[in-house]
Design a protein around this motif. Structure first.
Motif, mmCIF file in Angstrom:
data_model
loop_
_atom_site.group_PDB
_atom_site.id
_atom_site.type_symbol
_atom_site.label_atom_id
_atom_site.label_comp_id
_atom_site.label_asym_id
_atom_site.label_seq_id
_atom_site.Cartn_x
_atom_site.Cartn_y
_atom_site.Cartn_z
ATOM 1 N N UNK A 72 0.855 -1.185 0.000
ATOM 2 C CA UNK A 72 0.000 0.000 0.000
ATOM 3 C C UNK A 72 0.890 1.235 0.000
ATOM 4 N N UNK A 73 0.503 2.206 -0.800
ATOM 5 C CA UNK A 73 1.266 3.453 -0.908
ATOM 6 C C UNK A 73 0.308 4.623 -0.991
ATOM 7 N N UNK A 74 0.807 5.805 -0.705
ATOM 8 C CA UNK A 74 -0.035 6.993 -0.757
ATOM 9 C C UNK A 74 -0.183 7.508 -2.185
ATOM 10 N N UNK A 75 0.913 7.896 -2.800
ATOM 11 C CA UNK A 75 0.873 8.495 -4.130
ATOM 12 C C UNK A 75 1.938 7.837 -4.996
ATOM 13 N N UNK A 76 1.568 7.481 -6.223
ATOM 14 C CA UNK A 76 2.531 6.901 -7.159
ATOM 15 C C UNK A 76 2.858 7.930 -8.236
ATOM 16 N N UNK A 77 4.135 8.240 -8.348
ATOM 17 C CA UNK A 77 4.600 9.097 -9.430
ATOM 18 C C UNK A 77 5.524 8.261 -10.304
ATOM 19 N N UNK A 78 6.701 7.950 -9.789
ATOM 20 C CA UNK A 78 7.632 7.093 -10.530
ATOM 21 C C UNK A 78 7.532 5.639 -10.081
ATOM 22 N N UNK A 79 6.974 5.402 -8.899
ATOM 23 C CA UNK A 79 6.846 4.049 -8.369
ATOM 24 C C UNK A 79 8.071 3.561 -7.614
ATOM 25 N N UNK A 80 9.045 4.405 -7.414
ATOM 26 C CA UNK A 80 10.310 3.979 -6.811
ATOM 27 C C UNK A 80 10.133 3.377 -5.419
ATOM 28 N N UNK A 81 9.437 4.058 -4.524
ATOM 29 C CA UNK A 81 9.338 3.537 -3.152
ATOM 30 C C UNK A 81 8.541 2.240 -3.104
ATOM 31 N N UNK A 82 7.495 2.127 -3.899
ATOM 32 C CA UNK A 82 6.725 0.884 -3.943
ATOM 33 C C UNK A 82 7.572 -0.253 -4.512
ATOM 34 N N UNK A 83 8.346 0.043 -5.527
ATOM 35 C CA UNK A 83 9.222 -0.957 -6.139
ATOM 36 C C UNK A 83 10.271 -1.446 -5.141
ATOM 37 N N UNK A 84 10.869 -0.522 -4.401
ATOM 38 C CA UNK A 84 11.872 -0.904 -3.407
ATOM 39 C C UNK A 84 11.249 -1.724 -2.274
ATOM 40 N N UNK A 85 10.047 -1.358 -1.857
ATOM 41 C CA UNK A 85 9.359 -2.127 -0.810
ATOM 42 C C UNK A 85 9.037 -3.534 -1.307
ATOM 43 N N UNK A 86 8.539 -3.637 -2.523
ATOM 44 C CA UNK A 86 8.216 -4.952 -3.084
ATOM 45 C C UNK A 86 9.465 -5.813 -3.181
ATOM 46 N N UNK A 87 10.582 -5.225 -3.589
ATOM 47 C CA UNK A 87 11.835 -5.982 -3.673
ATOM 48 C C UNK A 87 12.259 -6.484 -2.298
ATOM 49 N N UNK A 88 12.184 -5.608 -1.283
ATOM 50 C CA UNK A 88 12.567 -6.025 0.078
ATOM 51 C C UNK A 88 11.671 -7.160 0.569
ATOM 52 N N UNK A 89 10.382 -7.064 0.309
ATOM 53 C CA UNK A 89 9.448 -8.120 0.718
ATOM 54 C C UNK A 89 9.731 -9.419 -0.030
ATOM 55 N N UNK A 90 9.965 -9.323 -1.326
ATOM 56 C CA UNK A 90 10.291 -10.519 -2.112
ATOM 57 C C UNK A 90 11.587 -11.159 -1.614
ATOM 58 N N UNK A 91 12.592 -10.331 -1.334
ATOM 59 C CA UNK A 91 13.864 -10.851 -0.826
ATOM 60 C C UNK A 91 13.675 -11.578 0.508
ATOM 61 N N UNK A 92 12.661 -11.156 1.271
ATOM 62 C CA UNK A 92 12.378 -11.784 2.568
ATOM 63 C C UNK A 92 11.446 -12.990 2.438
ATOM 64 N N UNK A 93 11.040 -13.319 1.210
ATOM 65 C CA UNK A 93 10.244 -14.521 0.996
ATOM 66 C C UNK A 93 8.772 -14.315 0.708
ATOM 67 N N UNK A 94 8.298 -13.079 0.700
ATOM 68 C CA UNK A 94 6.887 -12.813 0.397
ATOM 69 C C UNK A 94 6.642 -12.894 -1.105
ATOM 70 N N UNK A 95 5.407 -13.148 -1.456
ATOM 71 C CA UNK A 95 4.979 -13.099 -2.853
ATOM 72 C C UNK A 95 4.255 -11.765 -3.028
ATOM 73 N N UNK A 96 4.796 -10.906 -3.882
ATOM 74 C CA UNK A 96 4.218 -9.578 -4.096
ATOM 75 C C UNK A 96 3.947 -9.397 -5.580
ATOM 76 N N UNK A 97 2.678 -9.177 -5.917
ATOM 77 C CA UNK A 97 2.276 -8.985 -7.304
ATOM 78 C C UNK A 97 1.534 -7.682 -7.549
ATOM 79 N N UNK A 98 1.090 -7.021 -6.448
ATOM 80 C CA UNK A 98 0.254 -5.826 -6.604
ATOM 81 C C UNK A 98 0.689 -4.712 -5.662
#
Length: 174
Positions: free
Chosen positions: A114-140
């Motif tokens: 969940x994010x507040x505002x998407x412009x470039x998507x950088x913070x959401x992308x970095x969060x998804x990567x961190x979650x994936x690296x920790x073993x979560x499945x992130x698609x949205x």
């Protein structure tokens, strides 16, 4: 537009969260409008409408919010959905447990960022990567406002679907 979109736009407007003028954005660009996340995240009615919208779209998946901006959003959504939640820091803290991810989940568990505002998507992308690296499945990634400035395409390159409660086009046509 749906009734829920109209309700959110009305709530954002009532909270005075949409400003017009010349603004510098976090990624360094400029814009002739600004959506003040702190105004909508600290307004109880706005937060309630946003949490309803996010909770309706979770589809039973665990919500994760990017610190600091999305913490109120994920907490309110958690209450609506009656679900635990996760907080993803921009970097691991340097004390205590040194966690980058706060909260509990199982490897292989599906998580929605969940994010507040998407412009470039950088913070959401970095969060998804961190979650994936920790073993979560992130698609949205769910956002309150998609500024429609490339985040959808950038996230798609990382196999992430961006879904917004409201787009900039819809917000600005009011």
């Amino acid at each position: 537009m749906t009734g829920a979109t109209d309700e959110l736009i009305s709530a954002l407007t009532d909270a005075d969260a949409v400003k017009f003028g010349e603004f510098e954005l976090a990624h360094g660009g400029t814009s002739d409008y600004y959506v003040d996340k702190y105004l909508f995240e600290t307004d109880p009615h706005c937060l309630d409408v946003i949490a309803d919208g996010f909770a309706d779209r979770l589809e039973g998946k665990l919500p994760a919010g990017v610190a600091l901006g999305a913490v109120p959003l994920v907490a309110a959504t958690s209450l609506k959905a009656q679900s635990p939640y996760i907080i993803v820091r921009k970097q691991a803290k340097e004390y205590g447990t040194a966690n980058r991810i706060e909260g509990q989940f199982e490897a292989g568990q599906e998580v929605v960022v969940l994010e507040d505002i998407a412009t470039t998507g950088t913070s959401a992308l970095e969060a998804a990567k961190a979650l994936r690296d920790a073993g979560a499945v992130v698609n949205r990634v769910l956002v309150v406002v998609d500024r429609q400035e490339g985040a959808t395409e950038r996230l798609a390159e990382a196999d992430l679907e961006l879904e917004a409660l409201v787009t900039a086009d819809a917000l600005l046509e009011q």
